[in-house]
Design an enzyme around this catalytic site. Structure first.
Site, PDB file in Angstrom:
ATOM      1  N   GLU A  82     -22.253  49.156  25.115  1.00 47.58           N
ATOM      2  CA  GLU A  82     -21.928  48.383  23.902  1.00 47.58           C
ATOM      3  C   GLU A  82     -22.950  48.616  22.787  1.00 47.58           C
ATOM      4  O   GLU A  82     -24.148  48.348  22.965  1.00 47.58           O
ATOM      5  CB  GLU A  82     -21.859  46.880  24.244  1.00 47.58           C
ATOM      6  CG  GLU A  82     -21.459  46.049  23.030  1.00 47.58           C
ATOM      7  CD  GLU A  82     -21.120  44.588  23.354  1.00 47.58           C
ATOM      8  OE1 GLU A  82     -20.674  44.313  24.488  1.00 47.58           O
ATOM      9  OE2 GLU A  82     -21.311  43.749  22.465  1.00 47.58           O
ATOM     10  N   LYS A 260     -21.392  35.215  27.370  1.00 44.83           N
ATOM     11  CA  LYS A 260     -21.211  36.669  27.344  1.00 44.83           C
ATOM     12  C   LYS A 260     -22.337  37.297  26.511  1.00 44.83           C
ATOM     13  O   LYS A 260     -22.839  38.376  26.829  1.00 44.83           O
ATOM     14  CB  LYS A 260     -19.828  37.003  26.767  1.00 44.83           C
ATOM     15  CG  LYS A 260     -19.372  38.433  26.984  1.00 44.83           C
ATOM     16  CD  LYS A 260     -19.798  39.395  25.928  1.00 44.83           C
ATOM     17  CE  LYS A 260     -19.220  40.792  26.130  1.00 44.83           C
ATOM     18  NZ  LYS A 260     -19.668  41.743  25.122  1.00 44.83           N
ATOM     19  N   ASP A 276     -27.061  44.618  41.708  1.00 40.74           N
ATOM     20  CA  ASP A 276     -25.643  44.302  41.868  1.00 40.74           C
ATOM     21  C   ASP A 276     -25.186  43.404  40.709  1.00 40.74           C
ATOM     22  O   ASP A 276     -25.457  42.198  40.698  1.00 40.74           O
ATOM     23  CB  ASP A 276     -25.479  43.605  43.238  1.00 40.74           C
ATOM     24  CG  ASP A 276     -24.034  43.272  43.570  1.00 40.74           C
ATOM     25  OD1 ASP A 276     -23.197  43.177  42.661  1.00 40.74           O
ATOM     26  OD2 ASP A 276     -23.752  43.085  44.771  1.00 40.74           O
ATOM     27  N   HIS A 374     -21.180  45.842  13.611  1.00 39.84           N
ATOM     28  CA  HIS A 374     -20.251  46.586  14.472  1.00 39.84           C
ATOM     29  C   HIS A 374     -19.554  47.677  13.675  1.00 39.84           C
ATOM     30  O   HIS A 374     -19.322  48.761  14.163  1.00 39.84           O
ATOM     31  CB  HIS A 374     -19.189  45.647  15.067  1.00 39.84           C
ATOM     32  CG  HIS A 374     -19.684  44.940  16.287  1.00 39.84           C
ATOM     33  ND1 HIS A 374     -18.891  44.166  17.078  1.00 39.84           N
ATOM     34  CD2 HIS A 374     -20.905  44.901  16.858  1.00 39.84           C
ATOM     35  CE1 HIS A 374     -19.594  43.676  18.083  1.00 39.84           C
ATOM     36  NE2 HIS A 374     -20.821  44.105  17.956  1.00 39.84           N
TER      37      HIS A 374
END
Ligand code: MEV
Length: 424
Positions: A82, A260, A276, A374
């Site tokens: 990202e 998030k 993990d 972005h």
């Protein structure tokens, strides 16, 4: 002496960045081979890691700058696809640094394993019978991993829970195990499997599941930091960030996105170090809903000076020994960059990065919004897809599209044609 404060990073070449990392972390120039496509994880190595291997999937590895954690400067490896994540973490770390950086702590590295018993006629009495056998059960479990015990780990206790389920009350024995520098799944699963039959006998029931719990609520990593109002852009930004955090506390729709933001940073370091990612995410999300309603992982307050005080406390089941961390050359290089020697230290760095990432996200949302940043990165990708090849072409096409607010493939192609026609 490591100095993680590195201004002007985006204007450096990849080689220059490597030199800076080598000068400011335990990494040496030869270690970067672990992340070079030609010399990174080989197909042979991959073939030993999972089944039915047909290839490998490279993910960019960058590093976050500016982190100071408990007074120690550290460059943090991050693996993510990202855009903006690495720069955002570095930015927030720069702001926190001015107020002393991140302060972290952690609980002992304690994991749980569960043994589920079915068809127990007298669950309440079975619970007490299991407690009466506590010393025997702990001794048998510890015999499965003498090395862990030598290193100061091993079973600390047992818990017995009675779980009212659809058709009956299950007796569930929890083994509470200090796994030291391991993630712990192998250690606790081996113990649970070894005990299951005896536990079934004592409870006079039948053991089915013998597996760790990813709700690692006894293995917590914490981080806190102060972000000066001035550096964030003013006290009104602090107020808006606190409002944003308050919405995340109260509203699960917002909490999911808020969390998030933190996991953007957390998972990038977990992945870079070969840990993990699913175990960590499962732990984090079970923690976010621990009070019965899904909520935010971080807390935000305004202190007496009007500055932002941010904190994070999350389960963090990561290890340094075993698993991909031990066999993946890129993961080894990441651990070396961090200079950490215990799993708890790694967990604390990850908590600090998660906090930084969350603050960075909220700051952008409280100011210009996410699309501007972005868009510039997206515009570069669109320029490349339209055929721009050199760095100059890519920058020229992307800059024009952003200034025209027209980030589209056809526009990229037109600008590129124009540039090439004019010989620019
Ligand atoms: C994007 O990957 C992360 C953010 O959406 C996080 C947030 O909304 O707080 C910016």
């Amino acid at each position: 002496m490591v100095n993680s404060r590195i201004p002007g990073l985006k204007d450096l070449t990849l080689e220059e960045r490597r030199e800076i990392v080598a000068a400011n972390s335990p990494l040496e120039s030869a270690d970067f081979a672990a992340w070079d496509p030609a010399t990174a994880l080989t197909l042979d190595q991959a073939d030993h890691m999972i089944e039915n291997v047909v290839g490998v999937l490279p993910i960019p590895v960058g590093f976050a700058a500016n982190f100071t954690i408990n007074g120690r400067d550290v460059l943090v490896p991050m693996a993510t696809e990202e855009p903006s994540v690495v720069a955002a973490a570095s930015n927030a770390a720069r702001i926190a640094r001015a107020s002393g950086g991140f302060t972290t702590s952690s609980s002992d590295p304690i994991m749980r394993a569960q043994i589920q018993l079915v068809d127990v006629a007298d669950p309440e009495a079975a619970r007490l019978r299991l407690f009466e056998a506590r010393d025997e059960l702990i001794a048998t479990a510890n015999e499965q991993d003498p090395m862990l015990v030598t290193l100061g780990g091993g079973v600390r206790d047992i818990e017995v829970q009675l779980v009212e389920a659809r058709t009956q009350t299950y007796v569930v024995l929890h083994l509470i195990v200090d796994v030291r520098d391991a993630m712990g799944a192998n250690a606790v699963n081996t113990m649970a499997e070894a005990l299951a039959e005896r536990v079934g006998e004592i409870a006079q029931g039948r053991a089915i599941l013998r597996i760790l719990s990813n709700k690692a609520d006894l293995r917590l990593a914490r981080a806190r930091a102060v972000f000066s109002a001035e550096q964030l852009g003013g006290e009104h930004i602090v107020d808006d960030i606190v409002h944003a955090a308050a919405l995340a506390e109260a509203d699960p729709y917002r909490a999911a996105t808020h969390n998030k933001g933190a996991t953007n940073g957390i998972i990038a370091v977990v992945l870079a170090t070969g840990n993990d990612t699913r175990a960590v995410e499962a732990g984090i999300h079970s923690h976010a809903v621990r009070d019965g309603r899904y909520s935010s992982l971080t807390k935000f307050e305004k202190d007496a000076n009007g500055d932002l005080v941010a904190s994070l406390e999350v389960p963090m089941a990561v290890g340094l020994v075993g698993g991909a961390t031990k066999v993946h050359p890129g993961a080894q290089a990441a651990v070396k960059m961090l200079g950490v020697t215990t799993a708890s230290e790694l967990a604390e760095v990850i908590a600090a990065v998660g906090l930084a990432q969350n603050v960075a996200g909220l700051r952008v949302l409280a100011t210009e919004g996410v699309q501007r940043g972005h868009m510039s990165l997206h515009a570069r990708n669109v320029a490349v897809s339209a055929g721009a090849t050199t760095p100059e072409e890519i920058t020229a096409v992307a800059t024009r599209m952003v200034s025209e607010k027209a980030v589209r493939a056809e526009r990229a192609a037109e600008i590129l044609e124009e540039l090439r026609r004019d010989g620019r």
